[in-house]
Design a protein around this motif. Structure first.
Motif, mmCIF file in Angstrom:
data_model
loop_
_atom_site.group_PDB
_atom_site.id
_atom_site.type_symbol
_atom_site.label_atom_id
_atom_site.label_comp_id
_atom_site.label_asym_id
_atom_site.label_seq_id
_atom_site.Cartn_x
_atom_site.Cartn_y
_atom_site.Cartn_z
ATOM 1 N N UNK A 189 0.824 -1.211 0.000
ATOM 2 C CA UNK A 189 0.000 0.000 0.000
ATOM 3 C C UNK A 189 0.859 1.262 0.000
ATOM 4 N N UNK A 190 1.814 1.337 0.948
ATOM 5 C CA UNK A 190 2.615 2.551 1.073
ATOM 6 C C UNK A 190 3.403 2.832 -0.213
ATOM 7 N N UNK A 208 2.594 6.283 -7.139
ATOM 8 C CA UNK A 208 1.573 6.818 -8.043
ATOM 9 C C UNK A 208 1.419 8.326 -7.847
ATOM 10 N N UNK A 209 1.311 8.754 -6.593
ATOM 11 C CA UNK A 209 1.074 10.182 -6.348
ATOM 12 C C UNK A 209 2.289 11.033 -6.681
ATOM 13 N N UNK A 210 3.488 10.572 -6.392
ATOM 14 C CA UNK A 210 4.676 11.367 -6.698
ATOM 15 C C UNK A 210 4.832 11.570 -8.202
ATOM 16 N N UNK A 211 4.637 10.520 -8.975
ATOM 17 C CA UNK A 211 4.736 10.640 -10.431
ATOM 18 C C UNK A 211 3.627 11.546 -10.966
ATOM 19 N N UNK A 212 2.409 11.340 -10.488
ATOM 20 C CA UNK A 212 1.274 12.130 -10.963
ATOM 21 C C UNK A 212 1.441 13.606 -10.609
ATOM 22 N N UNK A 213 1.796 13.893 -9.360
ATOM 23 C CA UNK A 213 1.876 15.281 -8.914
ATOM 24 C C UNK A 213 3.023 16.040 -9.590
ATOM 25 N N UNK A 220 6.096 21.218 -2.603
ATOM 26 C CA UNK A 220 4.640 21.126 -2.471
ATOM 27 C C UNK A 220 4.225 19.671 -2.249
ATOM 28 N N UNK A 221 4.851 18.753 -2.986
ATOM 29 C CA UNK A 221 4.528 17.320 -2.826
ATOM 30 C C UNK A 221 4.856 16.852 -1.414
ATOM 31 N N UNK A 227 -10.841 14.279 -2.169
ATOM 32 C CA UNK A 227 -10.659 12.838 -2.377
ATOM 33 C C UNK A 227 -9.264 12.360 -1.940
ATOM 34 N N UNK A 228 -8.220 13.037 -2.409
ATOM 35 C CA UNK A 228 -6.855 12.535 -2.184
ATOM 36 C C UNK A 228 -6.467 12.614 -0.711
#
Length: 462
Positions: free
Chosen positions: A201-202, A208-213, A223-224, A280-281
């Motif tokens: 999970x971690x 996913x979030x680091x690449x997307x952001x 900011x991330x 959501x996030x």
């Protein structure tokens, strides 16, 4: 490979580290490994070439693998009382190295020399199998799965893993790195499967979030990092819930954590644009991290409660090996899923690949939750109340007198100098039925009536 090099050696050397912690002085292993990873990390910061950088990351993985089982062995030894142990193991999951000075100064330890033979054959088989398996996963995620450089190491890894289990059955139990009986400790197998989930999970949430952001939303690294602060706060706070295990069965805590993870994954599925970060996030990060940390903390506590303290190093190595395996599988599985979906659904900037990865995780968590609900046993086969069995430790440690040497006022098994045994015969008969003990064996309480050994008695004695 910058990430995978560390994972590869860390996971591969955990069992060797765990076994060393059980048969030798874990303090020495912990101190040397901690100093080693510090020095290697400093040296890595001065490297500018790719290959040496990856090599130093791999060496850091070896040192890192040496710190975890040895630290757990020290903690189990320093805090044998179940309530304290649950709290400390939970806090260890959230703060890792905090309190190293206490470990150095207060641990009562064995001499530095090995006291048992190391299972070099078994450890070698498992280490090579782990290396080949992680190599195959890493190469498969970057290239084509149906290729010689992926399939050959994958098949060899499976063959060596089978060879490892066969080897462990053949050699003497006291030498085996992972004695076959380990897998038959109450709930051990299901807790091993549960351990695959937290790092999965971690790793998925972070990657996913680091690449997307950064790559799609073009947010800065600062900011991330700021938007992940709630993750750190939540995980550390939940790591302090260890004492809950004394009031609520870990089964229900783990299932509750998995339910939170499923909710978080579904929230992430619909977090398809920057405007949905706060609605959501952020809730998904808080709820999902809380669930994953509940699973991690209480599976960690439960697996040490169900196994003998003398195997703490090996058990810690197996548990952390499962965590790393989950992380490695996560990186490669998520990468493959996202890549395959993005080819036909809008490319790299589309959210379709990320949504598919989150749905995949929903399925994984749901499957593990069903396994826990079906196979985790809450009724302890060895847990007895103090009212049922009251045996003085000194009395139980004395040689057992034969039946014809009994004297009035003394219970069976007590010598003239030892305190008398206090035995409730009906309760013992009930206990025998629970434990399936044959006549001639009587349980000896060692720690709060939760860890039992069998004390041989003459066959006439019940």
């Amino acid at each position: 490979w910058i990430i995978s090099a560390f994972q590869l050696t860390f996971a591969s050397f955990l069992l060797l580290s765990g076994r060393l912690s059980d048969v030798a002085n874990p303090k020495h292993t912990f101190v040397i490994a901690t100093a080693g990873i510090g020095c290697i990390s400093i040296a890595t910061g001065f490297l500018s070439s790719t290959i040496p950088f990856i090599a130093f990351r791999a060496m850091a993985g070896v040192m890192g693998a040496m710190t975890i089982p040895s630290a757990l062995t020290l903690l189990v030894g320093i805090f044998p009382e179940p309530h304290e142990q649950a709290r400390v193991i939970g806090a260890f999951g959230g703060s890792d190295g905090v309190g190293n000075g206490k470990l150095y100064s207060t641990a009562s330890l064995r001499p530095g020399l090995l006291t048992h033979a190391l299972d070099t054959g078994g450890i070698s088989l498992l280490t090579v199998s782990d290396i080949l398996f992680i190599f195959a996963l890493t190469e498969g995620s970057m290239d084509i799965w149906i290729s010689v450089k992926v399939l050959l190491p994958l098949l060899l890894s499976i063959a060596l893993m089978i060879g490892f289990f066969v080897w462990e059955h053949v050699i003497p139990t006291h030498i085996a790195a992972v004695p076959p009986r380990t897998w038959f400790y109450r709930n051990f197998a299901v807790l091993f499967v549960v351990a695959l989930l937290p790092y999965l999970w971690f790793t998925t949430m972070f990657d996913i979030n680091m690449v997307l952001w950064q790559e799609v939303y073009d947010w800065s690294s600062l900011i991330c990092a700021l938007r992940l602060i709630p993750s750190g706060v939540v995980t550390f706070s939940i790591s302090l819930t260890g004492p809950l295990a004394r009031r609520i069965s870990p089964k229900w805590i783990i299932l509750f954590g998995m339910a939170l993870m499923i909710i978080a994954n579904i929230l992430f599925v619909y977090a398809d644009n920057p405007s949905r970060h706060w609605s959501f996030v952020l809730p998904a990060i808080i709820v999902g991290d809380a669930g994953a940390m509940l699973v991690y903390t209480h599976a960690n506590i439960a697996i040490f409660e169900t196994t003998p303290p003398r195997t703490a190093g090996t058990v810690g190595a197996i548990f952390n090996g499962a965590l790393q395996l989950g992380s490695a599988v996560s990186v490669e599985a998520i990468t493959s899923i996202e890549t395959s979906i993005e080819r036909t659904h809008g490319g790299f900037t589309s959210y379709a690949g990320h949504a598919a990865a989150w749905w995949f995780l929903v399925g994984v968590v749901a499957a593990e939750a069903l396994a826990v609900a079906a196979f985790y046993r809450t009724s302890s086969a060895v847990a007895l109340s103090d009212a049922e069995v009251k045996i003085d430790d000194k009395a139980s440690a004395e040689p057992v007198a034969p039946p014809n040497s009994e004297k009035p006022g003394h219970s069976v098994g007590a010598s003239n100098t030892a305190k008398p045994l206090s035995v409730d015969t009906p309760a013992f008969e009930k206990t025998f039925n629970k434990l399936g003990l044959a006549p001639g064996k009587v349980p000896r309480v060692t720690t709060h009536a939760t860890q039992l050994e069998s004390l041989p008695l003459p066959s006439q004695v019940h």
